[in-house]
Every structure is written in C-alpha cells, then in structure tokens.
Design a protein around this motif. Sequence first.
Motif, PDB file in Angstrom:
ATOM      1  N   PRO A  33       0.835  -1.210   0.000  1.00 25.92           N
ATOM      2  CA  PRO A  33       0.000   0.000   0.000  1.00 25.92           C
ATOM      3  C   PRO A  33       0.865   1.253   0.000  1.00 25.92           C
ATOM      4  O   PRO A  33       1.987   1.251   0.487  1.00 25.92           O
ATOM      5  CB  PRO A  33      -0.806  -0.127   1.291  1.00 25.92           C
ATOM      6  CG  PRO A  33       0.074  -0.932   2.195  1.00 25.92           C
ATOM      7  CD  PRO A  33       0.816  -1.893   1.300  1.00 25.92           C
ATOM      8  N   PHE A  63       0.678   5.271   1.201  1.00 23.73           N
ATOM      9  CA  PHE A  63      -0.089   6.166   2.065  1.00 23.73           C
ATOM     10  C   PHE A  63       0.324   7.616   1.853  1.00 23.73           C
ATOM     11  O   PHE A  63       1.476   7.903   1.508  1.00 23.73           O
ATOM     12  CB  PHE A  63       0.111   5.792   3.539  1.00 23.73           C
ATOM     13  CG  PHE A  63      -0.381   4.416   3.891  1.00 23.73           C
ATOM     14  CD1 PHE A  63      -1.718   4.183   4.151  1.00 23.73           C
ATOM     15  CD2 PHE A  63       0.511   3.346   3.953  1.00 23.73           C
ATOM     16  CE1 PHE A  63      -2.171   2.909   4.468  1.00 23.73           C
ATOM     17  CE2 PHE A  63       0.072   2.072   4.268  1.00 23.73           C
ATOM     18  CZ  PHE A  63      -1.281   1.847   4.524  1.00 23.73           C
ATOM     19  N   LYS A  93      -3.778   8.483   4.882  1.00 23.75           N
ATOM     20  CA  LYS A  93      -4.751   7.618   4.219  1.00 23.75           C
ATOM     21  C   LYS A  93      -4.098   6.873   3.052  1.00 23.75           C
ATOM     22  O   LYS A  93      -3.152   7.341   2.444  1.00 23.75           O
ATOM     23  CB  LYS A  93      -5.936   8.443   3.710  1.00 23.75           C
ATOM     24  CG  LYS A  93      -6.770   9.058   4.821  1.00 23.75           C
ATOM     25  CD  LYS A  93      -7.949   9.838   4.251  1.00 23.75           C
ATOM     26  CE  LYS A  93      -8.805  10.425   5.367  1.00 23.75           C
ATOM     27  NZ  LYS A  93      -9.955  11.210   4.821  1.00 23.75           N
ATOM     28  N   LYS A  94      -4.664   5.712   2.759  1.00 21.04           N
ATOM     29  CA  LYS A  94      -4.175   4.915   1.645  1.00 21.04           C
ATOM     30  C   LYS A  94      -4.591   5.565   0.335  1.00 21.04           C
ATOM     31  O   LYS A  94      -5.769   5.793   0.077  1.00 21.04           O
ATOM     32  CB  LYS A  94      -4.737   3.496   1.730  1.00 21.04           C
ATOM     33  CG  LYS A  94      -4.252   2.576   0.624  1.00 21.04           C
ATOM     34  CD  LYS A  94      -4.862   1.182   0.788  1.00 21.04           C
ATOM     35  CE  LYS A  94      -4.512   0.287  -0.384  1.00 21.04           C
ATOM     36  NZ  LYS A  94      -5.120  -1.055  -0.250  1.00 21.04           N
ATOM     37  N   VAL A 102      -1.658   1.625  -4.464  1.00 18.42           N
ATOM     38  CA  VAL A 102      -1.033   0.346  -4.186  1.00 18.42           C
ATOM     39  C   VAL A 102       0.024   0.089  -5.249  1.00 18.42           C
ATOM     40  O   VAL A 102      -0.129   0.499  -6.406  1.00 18.42           O
ATOM     41  CB  VAL A 102      -2.073  -0.794  -4.149  1.00 18.42           C
ATOM     42  CG1 VAL A 102      -2.722  -1.001  -5.506  1.00 18.42           C
ATOM     43  CG2 VAL A 102      -1.453  -2.089  -3.652  1.00 18.42           C
ATOM     44  N   SER A 130      -5.979   4.108  -5.348  1.00 17.87           N
ATOM     45  CA  SER A 130      -6.893   3.473  -4.415  1.00 17.87           C
ATOM     46  C   SER A 130      -8.304   3.937  -4.746  1.00 17.87           C
ATOM     47  O   SER A 130      -8.604   5.129  -4.701  1.00 17.87           O
ATOM     48  CB  SER A 130      -6.521   3.888  -2.989  1.00 17.87           C
ATOM     49  OG  SER A 130      -6.888   2.924  -2.069  1.00 17.87           O
ATOM     50  N   TYR A 161     -10.582   6.548  -2.636  1.00 19.38           N
ATOM     51  CA  TYR A 161      -9.999   7.788  -2.115  1.00 19.38           C
ATOM     52  C   TYR A 161     -10.277   9.020  -2.971  1.00 19.38           C
ATOM     53  O   TYR A 161     -10.415  10.128  -2.461  1.00 19.38           O
ATOM     54  CB  TYR A 161      -8.483   7.599  -1.960  1.00 19.38           C
ATOM     55  CG  TYR A 161      -7.776   8.767  -1.301  1.00 19.38           C
ATOM     56  CD1 TYR A 161      -7.877   8.977   0.066  1.00 19.38           C
ATOM     57  CD2 TYR A 161      -7.018   9.653  -2.052  1.00 19.38           C
ATOM     58  CE1 TYR A 161      -7.228  10.034   0.676  1.00 19.38           C
ATOM     59  CE2 TYR A 161      -6.367  10.721  -1.447  1.00 19.38           C
ATOM     60  CZ  TYR A 161      -6.483  10.909  -0.092  1.00 19.38           C
ATOM     61  OH  TYR A 161      -5.858  11.951   0.500  1.00 19.38           O
ATOM     62  N   GLN A 206      -1.594  -7.462   3.618  1.00 20.87           N
ATOM     63  CA  GLN A 206      -1.441  -6.742   2.356  1.00 20.87           C
ATOM     64  C   GLN A 206      -0.590  -7.507   1.381  1.00 20.87           C
ATOM     65  O   GLN A 206      -0.262  -7.009   0.314  1.00 20.87           O
ATOM     66  CB  GLN A 206      -0.824  -5.378   2.640  1.00 20.87           C
ATOM     67  CG  GLN A 206      -1.780  -4.485   3.421  1.00 20.87           C
ATOM     68  CD  GLN A 206      -1.056  -3.449   4.255  1.00 20.87           C
ATOM     69  OE1 GLN A 206       0.145  -3.492   4.430  1.00 20.87           O
ATOM     70  NE2 GLN A 206      -1.817  -2.524   4.805  1.00 20.87           N
TER      71      GLN A 206
END
Length: 199
Positions: free
Chosen positions: A93, A95, A101-102, A105, A132, A135, A196
């Motif tokens: 992931p 961030f 926040k993510k 990826v 992501s 988001y 993950q």
Amino acid sequence: MEDGCLMVNQLPLGFRFCPTDEELVLHFLYPKSSLLPCYPNIIPELDIYLLHPWELDGKALLSEKRYFFFGQTMENRVLLEKGYWKQLDFEQPIFSSGSGKKIGVKKLHGFFMGEAPFGMKTNWLMQEYHLSSHYYKTKENKKVDCSKWVVCKVEENKGNAQSFSYSDEDGSEMSYLDEMFLSLDDDDLDDISSSQLIF
C-alpha cells in the motif's frame, strides 16, 4: 511520445526524475486518471504488452536506469512475441504522508521469456502503481476512474536471474521476495502488514 510530452533530454542539465511512490501516485497518476493537466508532462503512454522491456529505450522516460511510462490495465499480460509479465507475490500500500490515508497500491511483476506459465525468469522487474479506488473524487464530487490507468517503473536487476530463487528444506522454491522478507528484522516487519501480501 504523446503530443505535448517533453523528451527527457529537454530537462535542464543536472535534473533527475526520482519521484517517491507518493509523488508518482498523487502528482502523475491521479491527474492522468482524472483528465487533469500534468506538469511537467514527461511520462509517455505505452502499451507494455507490445514491447519487451529492453525495447523501452527511446520510448519510455529514462532516469537513473529506470523506465517510467503510463499504461492501461489489462488482464492479458502476454506479449505478441513469446514473453509475459507475471505478478509476483508482493503488493504494497501507498499512504499519504499528510493524511496517512491509503492513496494507492504498488504491485510487482517479473518478466518471463517463453510461453506462460512455463517461461524462464529474467532480470527485468516492473513496479505497477494503482490508485486506491475509494480515495479520489473530482471537484464536482464525481468518482475518478481509478481502474483505467497505471504508472509503471521498469528496471533490470543486474544480478544473476538464477539467484532470485532457491529451494528451502522441503524442496519448495522460494522467490527472491521471500528471501527479502526473511532478511527483515522486527522493526521492518512492523511496517508491512501480512494482510497486504498476496499468497
């Protein structure tokens, strides 16, 4: 190169393209996916499935022996000529350093020569960056199509391709990524959630 895309040799002398994972996602992949202007517009669009990795020279953005380009997500990863990209057992992931926040990826692929699934592993690796899906929204509060575009970073590992794997005690083969995880200490492992990883 697509229209309006700068050639890397047009960058000022001494400049290098070395974005972090977060910068690749927020400042390049997000504008591309949401149809916003991307400045500097230096990453070209390529169809990776029509090119061997050693054919990227002169077509992708080259910086520090790494090739960068935008591609479209595809299920079929087999090239027209014999060879294919295979997703390896690693997914990380990405961030936001500000919100935590993510935002995306990163997936890892290896290039294999031959016919799938029995090809021979090569030294070429590709990191594929995805947005992501939960988001991103535009200013009009519309969802961004996060599935269409990815940004890829390709490089050749100069080590021996055969050194990327070995057999453990029960005879099963371990990938070079497994070797990497075995070499991590507890602090490093805390940063990587096993949920993950894809196995």
